[in-house]
Motif scaffolding. Structure first.
Motif: not given
Length: 230
Positions: A164-177, A134-143
């Protein structure tokens, strides 16, 4: 003994596996990991054992978030969190797709780090996530400042989609299919450079050393002394 859920053999470093995390039984072990100076990005530096047990008890009870202990040659060596990014961490911050899975991982502190260990752990985590059809893409949000982890991410196929801006950091929204991961992990890789110790600057939740190098540079990463990923 808790049953093993997944096992991977690394050609150089041997057997890696994952088992479900037990919030009560694993609390003291996790406390040592998450309060270690190199785990400052995990945001639990001041936690006591009771708080660690409580936090992971909440994760265990959450319908869209769970956690696992990673083993290297049957010894506890890393922590993994898996979550639904449309409901946890990134809810409302990006256009979620069916089959998206989020993750964090933390490598345990080691007196003598093994060369290539963090990359082997991340590869194991990715194979574990993609073992679910069921997993098509892994999503991460590193600083955005975490250049070491951006290189590590790129090594297994992640691409940065934006900020993307989160309360604790500004992050790079990153994807890996699934295809991106398969393509990167089947490529011949050059010899890895010497490991360097990471030097955390400012605590924010997982995936962050510091700012400088190009975020999607795909050469073999200089691994942090303790891998911290989100």
């Amino acid at each position: 003994m808790t049953a093993t859920l997944f096992t991977r053999h690394d050609p150089r470093l041997g057997r890696f596996s994952l088992r479900p995390l037990d919030p009560a039984a694993d609390a003291e072990l996790l406390h040592r990991w998450v309060t270690h100076p190199k785990a400052s990005f995990w945001l639990m530096q001041d936690a006591d054992v009771e708080r660690v047990a409580s936090e992971y008890g909440q994760i265990a009870a959450h319908p869209h978030h769970d956690a696992f202990i990673g083993l290297h040659e049957d010894r506890p060596a890393f922590l993994v969190e898996r979550y639904d990014p449309a409901r946890v961490e990134l809810a409302g911050l990006y256009p979620a797709q069916e089959g998206d899975v989020g993750m964090h991982f933390l490598c345990a502190p080691a007196d003598a780090p093994l060369h290539g260990f963090t990359l082997a752990v991340l590869t194991t985590v990715m194979e574990f996530l993609f073992a679910d059809p069921a997993t098509r893409r892994v999503v991460v949000e590193p600083d955005v400042r975490n250049s070491a982890v951006h290189r590590l991410n790129a090594a297994v196929g992640f691409e940065i989609a934006g900020r993307v801006r989160k309360p604790e950091k500004e992050a790079y929204l990153s994807f890996c299919t699934r295809d991106q991961f398969s393509a990167r992990t089947t490529e011949a890789k050059p010899p890895e450079p010497p490991e360097t110790a990471d030097t955390p600057e400012q605590p924010t939740k997982p995936n962050e050393p510091n700012e400088s190098n190009e975020p999607n540079k795909t050469s073999e990463p200089n691994e942090p002394g303790q891998g911290v990923h989100g």
